[in-house]
Design a protein around this motif. Sequence first.
Motif, PDB file in Angstrom:
ATOM      1  N   ALA A 139       0.820  -1.212   0.000  1.00 43.14           N
ATOM      2  CA  ALA A 139       0.000   0.000   0.000  1.00 43.14           C
ATOM      3  C   ALA A 139       0.852   1.259   0.000  1.00 43.14           C
ATOM      4  O   ALA A 139       0.379   2.329  -0.391  1.00 43.14           O
ATOM      5  CB  ALA A 139      -0.931   0.003   1.202  1.00 43.14           C
ATOM      6  N   ASP A 140       2.128   1.148   0.436  1.00 41.66           N
ATOM      7  CA  ASP A 140       2.959   2.348   0.570  1.00 41.66           C
ATOM      8  C   ASP A 140       4.290   2.243  -0.161  1.00 41.66           C
ATOM      9  O   ASP A 140       5.203   3.013   0.120  1.00 41.66           O
ATOM     10  CB  ASP A 140       3.218   2.662   2.047  1.00 41.66           C
ATOM     11  N   GLY A 141       4.412   1.313  -1.121  1.00 37.71           N
ATOM     12  CA  GLY A 141       5.680   1.273  -1.819  1.00 37.71           C
ATOM     13  C   GLY A 141       5.799   0.179  -2.850  1.00 37.71           C
ATOM     14  O   GLY A 141       4.969  -0.734  -2.951  1.00 37.71           O
ATOM     15  N   VAL A 142       6.867   0.309  -3.630  1.00 36.41           N
ATOM     16  CA  VAL A 142       7.254  -0.681  -4.633  1.00 36.41           C
ATOM     17  C   VAL A 142       8.743  -0.927  -4.454  1.00 36.41           C
ATOM     18  O   VAL A 142       9.512   0.010  -4.188  1.00 36.41           O
ATOM     19  CB  VAL A 142       6.971  -0.183  -6.068  1.00 36.41           C
ATOM     20  N   ALA A 143       9.165  -2.172  -4.587  1.00 38.28           N
ATOM     21  CA  ALA A 143      10.583  -2.501  -4.472  1.00 38.28           C
ATOM     22  C   ALA A 143      10.929  -3.628  -5.428  1.00 38.28           C
ATOM     23  O   ALA A 143      10.068  -4.432  -5.793  1.00 38.28           O
ATOM     24  CB  ALA A 143      10.923  -2.905  -3.029  1.00 38.28           C
ATOM     25  N   TYR A 144      12.202  -3.678  -5.823  1.00 38.55           N
ATOM     26  CA  TYR A 144      12.653  -4.793  -6.652  1.00 38.55           C
ATOM     27  C   TYR A 144      14.073  -5.165  -6.276  1.00 38.55           C
ATOM     28  O   TYR A 144      14.826  -4.378  -5.704  1.00 38.55           O
ATOM     29  CB  TYR A 144      12.555  -4.460  -8.146  1.00 38.55           C
ATOM     30  N   ARG A 145      14.437  -6.403  -6.591  1.00 31.44           N
ATOM     31  CA  ARG A 145      15.794  -6.891  -6.372  1.00 31.44           C
ATOM     32  C   ARG A 145      16.126  -7.911  -7.455  1.00 31.44           C
ATOM     33  O   ARG A 145      15.237  -8.452  -8.112  1.00 31.44           O
ATOM     34  CB  ARG A 145      15.928  -7.517  -4.987  1.00 31.44           C
ATOM     35  N   TYR A 146      17.415  -8.178  -7.608  1.00 28.31           N
ATOM     36  CA  TYR A 146      17.877  -9.161  -8.573  1.00 28.31           C
ATOM     37  C   TYR A 146      18.283 -10.446  -7.847  1.00 28.31           C
ATOM     38  O   TYR A 146      18.894 -10.395  -6.780  1.00 28.31           O
ATOM     39  CB  TYR A 146      19.086  -8.644  -9.348  1.00 28.31           C
ATOM     40  N   VAL A 147      17.954 -11.569  -8.455  1.00 32.75           N
ATOM     41  CA  VAL A 147      18.421 -12.870  -7.979  1.00 32.75           C
ATOM     42  C   VAL A 147      19.147 -13.556  -9.134  1.00 32.75           C
ATOM     43  O   VAL A 147      18.555 -13.763 -10.202  1.00 32.75           O
ATOM     44  CB  VAL A 147      17.262 -13.740  -7.473  1.00 32.75           C
ATOM     45  N   LEU A 148      20.414 -13.868  -8.921  1.00 32.68           N
ATOM     46  CA  LEU A 148      21.202 -14.598  -9.903  1.00 32.68           C
ATOM     47  C   LEU A 148      21.329 -16.033  -9.392  1.00 32.68           C
ATOM     48  O   LEU A 148      22.053 -16.279  -8.413  1.00 32.68           O
ATOM     49  CB  LEU A 148      22.593 -13.970 -10.084  1.00 32.68           C
ATOM     50  N   PRO A 149      20.615 -16.986 -10.014  1.00 37.54           N
ATOM     51  CA  PRO A 149      20.589 -18.350  -9.478  1.00 37.54           C
ATOM     52  C   PRO A 149      21.930 -19.071  -9.564  1.00 37.54           C
ATOM     53  O   PRO A 149      22.126 -20.086  -8.906  1.00 37.54           O
ATOM     54  CB  PRO A 149      19.541 -19.053 -10.353  1.00 37.54           C
ATOM     55  N   ALA A 150      22.854 -18.565 -10.383  1.00 39.44           N
ATOM     56  CA  ALA A 150      24.158 -19.205 -10.529  1.00 39.44           C
ATOM     57  C   ALA A 150      25.246 -18.143 -10.474  1.00 39.44           C
ATOM     58  O   ALA A 150      24.973 -16.946 -10.494  1.00 39.44           O
ATOM     59  CB  ALA A 150      24.223 -19.979 -11.849  1.00 39.44           C
ATOM     60  N   THR A 151      26.503 -18.611 -10.410  1.00 41.99           N
ATOM     61  CA  THR A 151      27.637 -17.697 -10.345  1.00 41.99           C
ATOM     62  C   THR A 151      28.028 -17.252 -11.744  1.00 41.99           C
ATOM     63  O   THR A 151      28.272 -18.088 -12.624  1.00 41.99           O
ATOM     64  CB  THR A 151      28.837 -18.390  -9.676  1.00 41.99           C
ATOM     65  N   TYR A 152      28.121 -15.944 -11.939  1.00 45.33           N
ATOM     66  CA  TYR A 152      28.558 -15.392 -13.216  1.00 45.33           C
ATOM     67  C   TYR A 152      29.750 -14.453 -13.035  1.00 45.33           C
ATOM     68  O   TYR A 152      29.948 -13.526 -13.803  1.00 45.33           O
ATOM     69  CB  TYR A 152      27.403 -14.657 -13.903  1.00 45.33           C
ATOM     70  N   GLY A 153      30.528 -14.685 -12.002  1.00 42.73           N
ATOM     71  CA  GLY A 153      31.675 -13.829 -11.744  1.00 42.73           C
ATOM     72  C   GLY A 153      31.297 -12.608 -10.934  1.00 42.73           C
ATOM     73  O   GLY A 153      30.146 -12.422 -10.526  1.00 42.73           O
ATOM     74  N   ASP A 154      32.281 -11.749 -10.690  1.00 42.73           N
ATOM     75  CA  ASP A 154      32.065 -10.551  -9.880  1.00 42.73           C
ATOM     76  C   ASP A 154      31.047  -9.625 -10.535  1.00 42.73           C
ATOM     77  O   ASP A 154      30.975  -9.522 -11.766  1.00 42.73           O
ATOM     78  CB  ASP A 154      33.381  -9.783  -9.702  1.00 42.73           C
ATOM     79  N   VAL A 155      30.272  -8.935  -9.690  1.00 44.16           N
ATOM     80  CA  VAL A 155      29.354  -7.909 -10.182  1.00 44.16           C
ATOM     81  C   VAL A 155      30.157  -6.661 -10.516  1.00 44.16           C
ATOM     82  O   VAL A 155      30.933  -6.160  -9.694  1.00 44.16           O
ATOM     83  CB  VAL A 155      28.278  -7.580  -9.137  1.00 44.16           C
ATOM     84  N   LEU A 156      30.003  -6.160 -11.722  1.00 43.59           N
ATOM     85  CA  LEU A 156      30.710  -4.961 -12.170  1.00 43.59           C
ATOM     86  C   LEU A 156      29.873  -3.698 -12.011  1.00 43.59           C
ATOM     87  O   LEU A 156      30.408  -2.590 -12.087  1.00 43.59           O
ATOM     88  CB  LEU A 156      31.137  -5.121 -13.629  1.00 43.59           C
ATOM     89  N   GLY A 157      28.569  -3.866 -11.804  1.00 47.86           N
ATOM     90  CA  GLY A 157      27.705  -2.713 -11.614  1.00 47.86           C
ATOM     91  C   GLY A 157      26.281  -3.024 -12.000  1.00 47.86           C
ATOM     92  O   GLY A 157      25.974  -4.100 -12.515  1.00 47.86           O
ATOM     93  N   GLU A 158      25.404  -2.080 -11.698  1.00 54.82           N
ATOM     94  CA  GLU A 158      24.001  -2.178 -12.082  1.00 54.82           C
ATOM     95  C   GLU A 158      23.688  -1.114 -13.127  1.00 54.82           C
ATOM     96  O   GLU A 158      24.308  -0.037 -13.132  1.00 54.82           O
ATOM     97  CB  GLU A 158      23.089  -1.982 -10.873  1.00 54.82           C
ATOM     98  N   THR A 159      22.729  -1.405 -13.972  1.00 49.76           N
ATOM     99  CA  THR A 159      22.188  -0.369 -14.859  1.00 49.76           C
ATOM    100  C   THR A 159      20.942   0.256 -14.240  1.00 49.76           C
ATOM    101  O   THR A 159      20.290   1.084 -14.868  1.00 49.76           O
ATOM    102  CB  THR A 159      21.849  -0.957 -16.237  1.00 49.76           C
ATOM    103  N   SER A 160      20.629  -0.146 -13.009  1.00 47.46           N
ATOM    104  CA  SER A 160      19.449   0.364 -12.310  1.00 47.46           C
ATOM    105  C   SER A 160      19.503   1.881 -12.210  1.00 47.46           C
ATOM    106  O   SER A 160      20.543   2.463 -11.882  1.00 47.46           O
ATOM    107  CB  SER A 160      19.386  -0.216 -10.896  1.00 47.46           C
ATOM    108  N   ALA A 161      18.371   2.510 -12.458  1.00 44.31           N
ATOM    109  CA  ALA A 161      18.266   3.959 -12.320  1.00 44.31           C
ATOM    110  C   ALA A 161      16.819   4.323 -12.034  1.00 44.31           C
ATOM    111  O   ALA A 161      15.904   3.510 -12.241  1.00 44.31           O
ATOM    112  CB  ALA A 161      18.763   4.668 -13.579  1.00 44.31           C
ATOM    113  N   PHE A 162      16.633   5.541 -11.548  1.00 47.49           N
ATOM    114  CA  PHE A 162      15.301   6.071 -11.287  1.00 47.49           C
ATOM    115  C   PHE A 162      15.133   7.317 -12.154  1.00 47.49           C
ATOM    116  O   PHE A 162      15.876   8.293 -11.988  1.00 47.49           O
ATOM    117  CB  PHE A 162      15.131   6.422  -9.806  1.00 47.49           C
ATOM    118  N   HIS A 163      14.181   7.269 -13.079  1.00 45.42           N
ATOM    119  CA  HIS A 163      13.931   8.402 -13.962  1.00 45.42           C
ATOM    120  C   HIS A 163      12.699   9.158 -13.459  1.00 45.42           C
ATOM    121  O   HIS A 163      11.571   8.650 -13.538  1.00 45.42           O
ATOM    122  CB  HIS A 163      13.723   7.939 -15.397  1.00 45.42           C
TER     123      HIS A 163
END
Length: 636
Positions: A139-163
């Motif tokens: 009722a008071d918000g929206v949220a999201y997250r990423y789940v990577l079910p397997a290993t794909y190496g180190d995370v280099l960054g997100e393209t996540s943004a708020f426009h």
Amino acid sequence: MAVPIRTAVAALCAGLVAALCTTVPAQAERRHERTWSLSATAHAPRARISLDDTTGTLSLSVSRDGRPVLEPSPVGIVTEQADLSQGLRFLHRKDRLIAQSYRVMSGKRLAREVRMNETRLSFATAAGARLDLVVRASADGVAYRYVLPATYGDVLGETSAFHLPADAGAWLSTYRVDNEGQFAQYTAATAPTRSYGHQALFETPGGYTLLAESDLTGAYSGARLAHTQGTGAYRIQLADDRVPTDGPLTTPWRAMVTGDLATVTRSTFTDDLAPASEVADPSWIRPGTVLWTWLAGGRPAGQSLAAQQAYVDYAAERGWPYEAVDAGWYFKADEWDTTDPDWQTNSWLPELVAYARAKGVGIIVWIHQRDLDTAEERARWLPTLERWGVKGVKIDFMNSEARSMLQWYDAILPETAAHHLLVDFHGSTIPKGIQRTWPHVMTLEGVGGEEKRTNTAAHLTTLPFTRNVVGSMDFTPGGFHRVGLRPNSDAAEVGLTVAYESGLQMFAGTPESYDVRPLARGFLDQVPAAWDDTRLLAGDPGREAVLARRSGDRWFLGGVYAGAARTAEVPLSLGPGRWLVETIEDGTDGTDGTDGLVRDRRVLAGGDVLAVDVVADGGFAAIACPWRPGVTTCYR
């Protein structure tokens, strides 16, 4: 044998009908697979997730009652071995309802009810790398997250943004590692090019939205908002250049607390997203008010047993449950031989703790993070403090949200809980659901607080809608002796003790400054540090904030204002019936012996307007209790 024409036509028609019956739903299904929608109720924020069939990129937008909150914004994450921000194809969707009840030990209200809809959208790249996007809506918000079910190496960054819409109102604080930047007002596009703290507030046609994080641990990296002037885009920038991973990964929640200003202010959305409590028996956790001695006496007081005993005497006299000993009590610790089992006898702190215990006062001690940096140091300090009878620790100077520091938080949180030590983090991150998971965390700084000499009244009136929305805030109000170093009036300073929520509400003044303001001192004697409910009575970020917090059958009101003197009109939205309201306001000449503060009593009906004369950059405090014949005061 020839087929009759009538039979052939009938068969052809049947075939066409069958084709139409299968083709149309298939097209609808393909359209459905490219766009998904999620909301808790008809008037709640609605998330819309879209997959571009051409580029395989994802975007997320949010609206409320058909009005835009967040414009389509990129969603994605990039690792060493997989670019999960493009070239995605949809696999499947799974929905569920999350309904929970839980209690906390401090905060805006102790009893919480959670009801969220969740959708899990699974995607894959052409090479087979998997990405699950988990979205929740309440009722008071929206949220999201990423789940990577397997290993794909180190995370280099997100393209996540708020426009955000370019002309959206924006209240932002320049990012600092200690999260103590001041809030200033812009529009989303005119804010200068720089990084900002994650607790950014925006006003759009769909209402107010506060950006936030939840469930941040040492498995990932903290985030800030990177912005380029001239656009409404605020990009997620991680504290680490790369985030090492050695298995499946679940990232923190990217949260948007959304609604009218009252909804945002009252929200517990970031706590609701966080994992359940890790403390099996929280009975030892007790919020409370604290006499804080740093601004009252500084380092010399911290090094003096006699001075600290005097502060304990004052706290006991006032009925304040805690006294905080700041830097200096172990100033010569580097001269101690910590290999000696009796090294702790060099400190006078055990004597102070015993002295305070006899007077019903608990001791909280300051300690530098570098002295708790390793497992060996924590194994020396934490059991010792527990054995002495210390009630809590104020840990300072983390000054980082990098993964390595977050792993330190992961280590010390269960250790302090095991030794029954309340925690106040300074020079720290901001609350990101931590107080639900670790309820012995009473408060965190992460704010430009009373110590600052450059605060503005506008900053003070923005904090209830930004930093304090996401959890307890150790602003340390009550610094009455800092005349000329704070931007507000005495009555506003009293009001801060309610307007700002903190599980350990540390009063920053000197005993002398309280004694010459007996009305302020009497109000502080009444203030709880745990609340049954919270309501916004009036608000305009940067201009005014009036919050009401309930403890039992009493409501405490705190009002802070920026700008010219005025007669403030506050709706008394506390419930039906008649209320006795006792206010603390700024007087005019101080001839009544209260240094200018005055106390007023009136009886009002629920829903009436409480009119208060407010001086420039002023405020007020009040207590309201149910009125009946014979009730003459709300003070106890």
